[in-house]
Write a protein that holds these residues in place. Structure first.
Motif, PDB file in Angstrom:
ATOM      1  N   GLY A 187      -9.294  -7.676   6.713  1.00 13.10           N
ATOM      2  CA  GLY A 187      -7.840  -7.651   6.596  1.00 13.10           C
ATOM      3  C   GLY A 187      -7.229  -9.037   6.707  1.00 13.10           C
ATOM      4  N   LYS A 188      -6.046  -9.200   6.134  1.00 11.54           N
ATOM      5  CA  LYS A 188      -5.334 -10.476   6.172  1.00 11.54           C
ATOM      6  C   LYS A 188      -4.102 -10.355   7.065  1.00 11.54           C
ATOM      7  CE  LYS A 188      -6.837 -11.750   1.509  1.00 11.54           C
ATOM      8  NZ  LYS A 188      -6.407 -12.112   0.139  1.00 11.54           N
ATOM      9  N   LEU A 189      -4.027 -11.219   8.044  1.00 12.23           N
ATOM     10  CA  LEU A 189      -2.935 -11.254   9.011  1.00 12.23           C
ATOM     11  C   LEU A 189      -2.797  -9.928   9.766  1.00 12.23           C
ATOM     12  CD1 LEU A 189      -0.193 -13.137   6.936  1.00 12.23           C
ATOM     13  CD2 LEU A 189      -1.945 -14.095   8.447  1.00 12.23           C
ATOM     14  N   PRO A 190      -3.796  -9.547  10.554  1.00  9.62           N
ATOM     15  CA  PRO A 190      -3.713  -8.310  11.343  1.00  9.62           C
ATOM     16  C   PRO A 190      -2.507  -8.356  12.279  1.00  9.62           C
ATOM     17  CG  PRO A 190      -5.504  -9.703  12.131  1.00  9.62           C
ATOM     18  CD  PRO A 190      -5.036 -10.300  10.845  1.00  9.62           C
ATOM     19  N   TYR A 191      -1.747  -7.262  12.286  1.00 14.24           N
ATOM     20  CA  TYR A 191      -0.450  -7.256  12.960  1.00 14.24           C
ATOM     21  C   TYR A 191      -0.389  -6.273  14.123  1.00 14.24           C
ATOM     22  CZ  TYR A 191       4.568  -6.276  13.520  1.00 14.24           C
ATOM     23  OH  TYR A 191       5.825  -6.068  14.034  1.00 14.24           O
ATOM     24  N   SER A 192      -0.941  -5.076  13.950  1.00 16.33           N
ATOM     25  CA  SER A 192      -0.844  -4.059  15.001  1.00 16.33           C
ATOM     26  C   SER A 192      -2.124  -3.236  15.063  1.00 16.33           C
ATOM     27  CB  SER A 192       0.354  -3.133  14.755  1.00 16.33           C
ATOM     28  OG  SER A 192       0.187  -2.409  13.551  1.00 16.33           O
ATOM     29  N   ALA A 203      -7.059   1.760  14.382  1.00 14.83           N
ATOM     30  CA  ALA A 203      -6.502   1.533  13.040  1.00 14.83           C
ATOM     31  C   ALA A 203      -5.693   0.248  13.097  1.00 14.83           C
ATOM     32  CB  ALA A 203      -5.633   2.702  12.608  1.00 14.83           C
ATOM     33  N   VAL A 204      -6.112  -0.740  12.320  1.00 14.44           N
ATOM     34  CA  VAL A 204      -5.492  -2.065  12.370  1.00 14.44           C
ATOM     35  C   VAL A 204      -4.733  -2.323  11.075  1.00 14.44           C
ATOM     36  CG1 VAL A 204      -5.903  -4.534  12.653  1.00 14.44           C
ATOM     37  CG2 VAL A 204      -7.342  -2.885  13.869  1.00 14.44           C
ATOM     38  N   TYR A 205      -3.420  -2.551  11.216  1.00 18.48           N
ATOM     39  CA  TYR A 205      -2.606  -2.825  10.037  1.00 18.48           C
ATOM     40  C   TYR A 205      -2.432  -4.327   9.868  1.00 18.48           C
ATOM     41  CZ  TYR A 205       1.052  -2.876   6.568  1.00 18.48           C
ATOM     42  OH  TYR A 205       1.759  -3.123   5.416  1.00 18.48           O
ATOM     43  N   SER A 206      -2.565  -4.779   8.622  1.00 18.05           N
ATOM     44  CA  SER A 206      -2.436  -6.201   8.300  1.00 18.05           C
ATOM     45  C   SER A 206      -1.254  -6.409   7.368  1.00 18.05           C
ATOM     46  CB  SER A 206      -3.718  -6.723   7.642  1.00 18.05           C
ATOM     47  OG  SER A 206      -4.831  -6.539   8.498  1.00 18.05           O
TER      48      SER A 206
END
Length: 583
Positions: A187-192, A203-206
């Motif tokens: 993923g690019k720039l994982p945020y949450s 579950a990792v949102y980017s």
């Protein structure tokens, strides 16, 4: 003369196990005077929490101060090594010196027999699980905190690292492994991070690519990404069974439903949608539109409904704002309306239920009530409050919907003057945080406690300021503490008045006292409660910090700092799914 021998045995749980240093009792063995043993070498900077035995990763290390010992290795409920110490002690001195050699041989045979018997008895100590049947991960760590890191190098825009939160180190205790990370993550720039330790899934949102990656905690790898989202999402959530995911895309003006279990992606048109809330059971989803006073909920259609609604908007239920795909819809998006009438499809409709800039919803412990947070002045509205809605009429699972929404004017509302932009439910208490508008035009952070048995405010407290209506973080931790994180806390009343203005607050739920964590370290974007070890990890100002839940004091973070920007953290080995930052 026969020798009367006593066998001393200690079976230690080590390397971050939850019961480190405790002794397991085996029937028919004498445990008197069991000795605590130390390794001859210790990794620099690795210090066990006070009062805990630290026997880690012995492998080829030499054990000190042991005259006679036999070792049996195995996992003791975690990445542990079972060390069996057998010491033969003659209770009576031999009467005849000439028999000394015979006794030595007998002692040797007894030692061998004892070691064999103990090895068999300790077979039960060996296991490949460490808690509630969870599989021991490849790293051998059982207290892991995962860190979402943006731009860790010039060649990568995202990585998921995890550290040993028992010893607060990024490397293995024996230094054979310099660091740990989730394999296969791209993923690019994982945020949450949506943390689901009960399912051993994250579950990792980017935000760099709109990727929602699924992480297998047991294998410490990425199992792929949820496909089908429409562009970048401002809010995203996946059910615990991984069957259905929802994403609010403000730029694409759609609420996307990805039905992974049955197959199919459904982009439901809703201009301005920017938040989505899903109940823990994964049966209700509520969507919120920025600068709007209405809320919406998706419903999965039956085969008969798909056929009936396939003739365009005129054939849809009157309360539906969109059904997709239009030539054979599988889902419809409904506006929450007063049940004043019933249309030809059998669905109720009427005047839209009016809220005050609703921003999200949290759910009661029994799952029957949705508490809608009315953001009020923080979001350009009039009054902050909590509105109570029954969940049953909005369930999207086919065949489970029941009852009706309340009629206009009968929605129960609890005023929250201090602001209502985030909340956390703990039994019969709801903790509500928000920003209250001050006479000078600035906002001040507040915490409001609501008694859910009487639906009244029980107390309030001043906390860290933050950006009005922005995403904040809340999480319960050890020692009866609630931790609250804000962003843009330098824009509030405290900073303007020269008061304490850190972005992290510790609230003692038993003493009803507030501790503001100073100094200011930047925006607080992630919290992880390392339960049982009296500490939390946070992502603040792009770096990782650790705090003691007993008094809020900082813990040395030298060996867990990251290269890049740490944006979120999650305790992978939490006991329940409640150990998940409330956004």
């Amino acid at each position: 003369m026969s020798a009367n021998c006593a066998i001393h045995l200690s079976c230690y749980r080590i390397a971050g196990a939850s019961e480190t240093g405790s002794q397991r009792t085996l029937a028919n063995w004498n445990f008197e005077n069991a000795r605590q043993v130390r390794p001859c070498r210790k990794a620099p900077g690795a210090v066990a929490p006070g009062g805990r035995v630290a026997l880690l990763y012995f492998e080829s290390q030499t054990l000190c101060s042991n005259r006679f010992r036999a070792g049996v290795s195995g996992h003791l409920g975690g990445p542990a090594i079972a060390i069996v110490f057998i010491k033969l002690r003659l209770r009576h001195a031999p009467r005849f010196p000439l028999r000394y050699g015979i006794l030595k041989k007998r002692s040797l045979w007894l030692s061998g027999a004892g070691a064999l018997a103990v090895a068999v008895a300790l077979a039960g100590c060996g296991t490949t699980t460490y808690f509630a049947g969870r599989t021991l991960p490849p790293s051998g760590l059982t207290n892991r905190v995962m860190i979402a890191i943006q731009n860790p190098s010039a060649f990568s825009s995202g990585v998921l690292e995890f550290v040993d939160a028992y010893y607060d180190i990024r490397f293995s205790y024996n230094q054979k492994t310099p660091g740990f990370s989730i394999s296969g993550y791209a993923g690019k720039l994982p945020y949450s991070i949506q943390n689901m330790p009960e399912e051993q899934v994250g579950a990792v949102y980017s935000t760099g690519d709109g990727n929602l990656a699924l992480i297998n905690y047991a294998k410490e790898n990425s199992t792929g990404a949820v496909a089908g989202f429409n562009g970048l999402s401002s809010s995203v959530f996946i059910a615990r069974n991984e069957g259905i995911a929802f994403a609010a895309s403000q730029s694409s003006h759609v609420l996307t439903v990805v039905n992974r279990a049955a197959g199919g992606t459904y982009p439901l048109n809703l201009p301005g949608v920017y938040r989505v809330s899903v109940n823990p059971g994964g049966s209700v989803a509520l969507a919120f539109v920025q600068n709007s006073n209405y809320i919406y909920y998706p419903v999965r259609l039956t085969a008969a409904q798909t056929l009936a609604y396939s003739h365009g908007a005129a054939s849809w239920p009157k309360a539906a704002v969109d059904c997709e795909p239009q030539n054979g819809p599988g889902w419809c998006l409904f506006q929450a309306q007063s049940p004043d009438h019933q249309d030809a499809t059998g669905n109720y409709y009427g005047a839209p239920l009016v809220f005050d800039r609703p921003i999200k919803a949290v759910f009661s412990a029994d799952g029957g009530t949705a508490y809608v947070l009315n953001c009020g002045p923080e979001c350009g509205g009039s009054k902050a409050s909590i509105s109570l809605l029954p969940v049953a009429p909005m369930i999207f699972v086919t065949g489970q919907t029941s009852g009706t929404l309340p009629v206009t004017g009968t929605v129960k509302t609890i005023p929250i003057p201090g602001g209502s932009s985030n909340a956390l439910v703990d039994g019969t208490t709801m903790y509500v945080v928000g920003q209250q508008l001050q006479p000078d035009g600035l906002f001040s952070g507040n915490l409001t406690l609501v008694n859910l048995q009487s639906n009244t405010v029980s107390s309030t407290a001043s906390i860290s300021d933050g950006a009005p209506g922005a995403v904040s973080r809340m999480l319960l931790a050890d020692d009866n503490t609630l931790w609250i994180g804000m962003t843009k806390c330098t824009n509030g009343e405290r900073y303007a008045e020269g008061l304490e203005y850190g972005c992290l607050t510790m609230y003692d739920t038993s003493a009803n006292s507030v501790t503001l964590l100073e100094p200011y370290l930047g925006d607080l974007t992630g919290i992880a409660a390392v339960t049982g070890l009296h500490k939390i990890y946070v992502a603040q100002g792009g770096q990782v910090y650790i705090y003691n839940t007993r008094d809020g004091s900082s813990i040395n973070n030298q060996y867990v700092t990251v290269t890049g920007t740490a944006y979120d953290v999650a305790y992978m080995d939490g006991t329940t799914d409640d150990n998940n930052t409330v956004y």
